[in-house]
Design a protein around this motif. Structure first.
Motif: not given
Length: 316
Positions: A237-264
């Motif tokens: 939700e807009p303004g909700e705290r404690g959320v993770v920027d999954a898109a940025t972490l996915r981009a870091i992995a893609d750019v560097s040739g690594g793997s991205y993992f989502r942990v809930r």
């Protein structure tokens, strides 16, 4: 495997016999200074005179034990070589304020994100025998908690001791990743890997994390990213705290040739540890060592006991 450190010392065994047969008697002294009774028995035994033929067992046995001790008996215990993976692996761990949230469950008990990471992260590092591992912690600032080392147990303990607040409560992903890359400069490892775990959004520092990921790609460093937390920016939700920027972490992995993992949840986190365990590595023979267990004290001690026994018995 048993061997002698100084086998040439065994050449001293016939020394009393040689002295007794080749040297003339010397009055007022001798070539070999030993207790009187032992010296007398050795001399008689060497010359084959009197009752020494039957009574020289102790002196010759003492001399043999002394020579054996001088020869340095030892047991060679080779240590199996540690397989070196050829990998430098840096764990970059988010210690921002949101890691205190208790939205994970372990054995039916609510635990914080930090406690979950401590458990799984420490166990993961303990399985990295052969890797050269390092630990970088970041919040508002980043610092090296453990430099590169093969002592995975020591680094695992540093994760278990990690506390929130020592590096600030913001989330500076760029500095954390950048510091790990700086530590990898000049590394000659066949494989260089960063494991970046964050549960928030990059909100500190002046550098875009994607730009740092591009630097990692140019250096040949693969960055595996773990987005930790039940919700991410896209689904929260807009303004909700404690959320993770999954898109940025996915981009870091893609750019560097690594793997991205989502942990809930805890199960996801443990599955990530198992997946990372399957990273390929280049094995080499490693470094071996040989440990010698010295045994000279036993013949030396036996010689001392026999000597004291002869002195106590006295002349007959």
């Amino acid at each position: 495997m048993f061997d002698l450190a100084a086998p040439w010392a065994l050449a001293l065994l016939p020394l009393p016999w040689l002295l007794g047969h080749l040297l003339p008697p010397v009055s007022g002294g001798g070539w070999l200074m030993v207790p009187g009774r032992i010296g007398t028995d050795l001399a008689r035994a060497a010359r084959g005179t009197g009752r020494a033929r039957g009574g020289a067992v102790f002196p010759w046995l003492i001399w043999g034990l002394v020579v054996l001790a001088l020869s340095g008996p030892r047991d060679l215990d080779p240590v199996r070589a540690l397989k070196l993976s050829g990998r430098d692996l840096a764990v970059v761990l988010d210690l921002s304020g949101s890691m205190v949230r208790t939205d994970f469950h372990l054995d039916g008990t609510e635990i914080s994100r930090l406690e979950a990471v401590r458990k799984v992260g420490a166990e993961f590092l303990r399985r990295r025998g052969g890797d050269r591992v390092a630990l970088v912690l970041f919040g508002s600032e980043a610092y090296v908690a453990a430099p590169f080392t093969h002592d995975t147990e020591a680094v695992a303990r540093r994760i278990e001791q990690a506390e929130i607040g020592i590096s600030g409560r913001a989330t500076n992903i760029s500095d954390g990743l950048g510091l790990a890359l700086k530590r990898m400069e000049g590394s000659e490892a066949a494989s260089r890997v960063v494991i970046l775990l964050s549960d928030g959004e990059n909100n500190a520092g002046q550098t875009d994390p994607r730009g740092v990921a591009s630097l990692a790609a140019r250096m040949g460093v693969r960055v595996h990213t773990i987005a930790l937390g039940p919700k991410d920016i896209e689904s929260a939700e807009p303004g909700e705290r404690g959320v993770v920027d999954a898109a940025t972490l996915r981009a870091i992995a893609d750019v560097s040739g690594g793997s991205y993992f989502r942990v809930r949840d805890m199960a996801d986190l443990e599955a990530v540890g198992a997946a990372l365990d399957r990273l390929e590595a280049t094995e080499s023979a490693g470094l071996s060592a040989e440990i010698h267990r010295d045994w000279w004290r036993w013949p030396a001690g036996a010689a001392l006991v026999l000597t004291l026994t002869m002195l106590w018995r006295g002349p007959r």
